[in-house]
Scaffold this active site. Structure first.
Site, PDB file in Angstrom:
ATOM      1  N   GLU A 170       0.852  -1.261   0.066  1.00 51.26           N
ATOM      2  CA  GLU A 170      -0.042  -0.151  -0.059  1.00 51.26           C
ATOM      3  C   GLU A 170       0.780   1.295   0.165  1.00 51.26           C
ATOM      4  O   GLU A 170       0.848   2.213   0.857  1.00 51.26           O
ATOM      5  CB  GLU A 170      -0.811   0.180   1.241  1.00 51.26           C
ATOM      6  CG  GLU A 170      -2.011  -1.219   1.149  1.00 51.26           C
ATOM      7  CD  GLU A 170      -2.831  -1.315   2.388  1.00 51.26           C
ATOM      8  OE1 GLU A 170      -2.838  -0.378   3.329  1.00 51.26           O
ATOM      9  OE2 GLU A 170      -3.509  -2.313   2.473  1.00 51.26           O
ATOM     10  N   ASN A 211       1.835  -5.167  -3.247  1.00 53.09           N
ATOM     11  CA  ASN A 211       0.538  -5.401  -2.845  1.00 53.09           C
ATOM     12  C   ASN A 211      -0.507  -4.263  -2.427  1.00 53.09           C
ATOM     13  O   ASN A 211       0.173  -3.357  -1.704  1.00 53.09           O
ATOM     14  CB  ASN A 211       0.381  -6.384  -1.810  1.00 53.09           C
ATOM     15  CG  ASN A 211      -0.696  -6.790  -1.337  1.00 53.09           C
ATOM     16  OD1 ASN A 211      -1.528  -7.797  -2.221  1.00 53.09           O
ATOM     17  ND2 ASN A 211      -1.172  -6.962  -0.304  1.00 53.09           N
ATOM     18  N   GLU A 276      -6.374 -10.712  -1.295  1.00 53.83           N
ATOM     19  CA  GLU A 276      -7.280 -10.339   0.147  1.00 53.83           C
ATOM     20  C   GLU A 276      -8.510 -10.372  -0.342  1.00 53.83           C
ATOM     21  O   GLU A 276      -9.278  -9.417   0.164  1.00 53.83           O
ATOM     22  CB  GLU A 276      -6.736  -9.296   0.621  1.00 53.83           C
ATOM     23  CG  GLU A 276      -5.120  -9.251   1.032  1.00 53.83           C
ATOM     24  CD  GLU A 276      -4.764  -8.033   1.745  1.00 53.83           C
ATOM     25  OE1 GLU A 276      -5.654  -7.260   2.555  1.00 53.83           O
ATOM     26  OE2 GLU A 276      -3.491  -7.666   1.972  1.00 53.83           O
TER      27      GLU A 276
END
Length: 359
Positions: A170, A211, A276
């Site tokens: 992130e 990610n 996720e």
């Protein structure tokens, strides 16, 4: 923006006792309970993709149905919280590896691979680190060494036992600008390349991923990742994978150009993965919402199965009993493929049908 940012729940302490007894008691199954057809895990093996779940270690220790379902349906596991920095080093120089060790041991005993999550993130950092930076007692050069030592220690500990690492998590805002995190402010953007180099040196065989959320389709944020990965790979930095979290909500619509997004990262020679996945909704639940949710799960899975680069598809928990969503998004929930009593929703059946269709 289409989806709100989400915050993970605080790490849960592993219940007293050991998982060793459960390791012996639970064995992988090729069929679902009750003779209702093959498990997700069996179908994924035939389709040539890993099907994974995030694992709540307290639930794994305490809840027999949770443990049984984890083994039956999933051949890849991700630590929901216990590999994050605040969990593994709550005090400076004092490590708590046991919960993460337990997950790795459990996975190995049941023929599952492990995704490591996560090495560098702006959230869930130990208080000693953030307070030290804030009060000036930890300076830039020392912070860089602390980060290097953290990555090296964790990756080396699980060398040969982690298939994929979410190395940097992130780092971009929705508009494609770098997140104004402690790492960017103190170390500058070079920390991203450094993190990948340090992780690769500690375990050259693990696949190393970027990610993030809200990067399912082609947009400013995913394009920023594409340009970053392209540049770093050209410089010889071992950025090997792009992780798409897949936290969706039916009220915002399904993202566009998912297949195109996967294809462009694949064209760089990178692996891709959905890391996720959950699909929340505004409560209460009804059949129409569940049907929409099922279609979202299936469309993400089909995108993965349609891309040679996509090697794994991970849900962020499989039962609403332990979902993080209601605690973060008021009035929303029912985000996983199973309800609170492990009843299978249409989303579960959509995953099973998608896997059965194969690549």
């Amino acid at each position: 923006m289409r989806h709100m940012n989400r915050f993970r729940l605080p790490a849960l302490a592993l219940a007293a006792g050991t998982l060793l007894s459960t390791v012996v008691a639970v064995q992988p199954a090729t069929a679902s309970e009750g003779g209702e057809g093959p498990s997700l895990r069996a179908l994924a093996a035939r389709a040539g993709v890993r099907i994974g779940t995030a694992v709540d270690m307290t639930a794994l220790a305490d809840d027999r149905a949770y443990r049984r379902t984890t083994v039956r349906d999933y051949n890849s596991v991700t630590a929901e919280n216990v590999m994050k920095w605040e969990s593994v080093e709550p005090e400076r120089g004092v490590h708590n590896w046991k919960p993460a060790d337990d997950l790795v041991r459990f996975a190995r005993a049941h023929g599952q691979v492990v995704r490591g999550h996560t090495l560098v993130w702006h959230s869930q950092l130990p208080a000693w680190l953030t307070s030290g930076v804030e009060d000036g007692s930890i300076k830039r050069d020392e912070l860089r060494k602390i980060l290097r030592d953290h990555i090296t220690a964790e990756v080396k500990r699980y060398k040969g036992k982690i298939q994929q690492w979410d190395v940097v998590n992130e780092v971009f805002e929705e508009d494609g600008s770098l997140r104004n995190s402690i790492w960017l402010r103190e170390l500058g953007p070079s920390y991203i390349a450094d993190a990948f180099r340090w992780a690769h040196a500690a375990d050259p065989k693990a696949k190393l991923f970027l990610n993030d959320y809200n990067v399912e389709g082609v947009n400013a944020k995913s394009t920023a990742y594409y340009e970053l990965a392209k540049r770093l790979r050209a410089e010889g930095v071992p950025v090997q994978g792009f992780g798409i979290q897949g936290h969706l909500a039916i009220q915002y619509g399904f993202p566009g150009q998912v297949a195109e997004n996967l294809a462009r990262f694949g064209a760089l020679g990178m692996q891709t993965a959905f890391t996720e996945v959950d699909v929340r909704m505004i409560l209460p639940v009804d059949e129409t919402k569940q049907a929409t949710q099922a279609s979202y799960y299936r469309r993400l899975l089909d995108a993965c199965l349609g891309a040679r680069s996509c090697k794994s598809f991970t849900v962020w928990g499989f039962t609403d009993k332990y979902s993080w969503v209601p605690g973060v998004f008021e009035g929303e929930g029912s985000a996983t493929p199973m309800d609170e009593t492990y009843g299978r929703k249409p989303a579960y059946e959509a995953l099973r049908e998608g896997l059965a269709a194969g690549r």
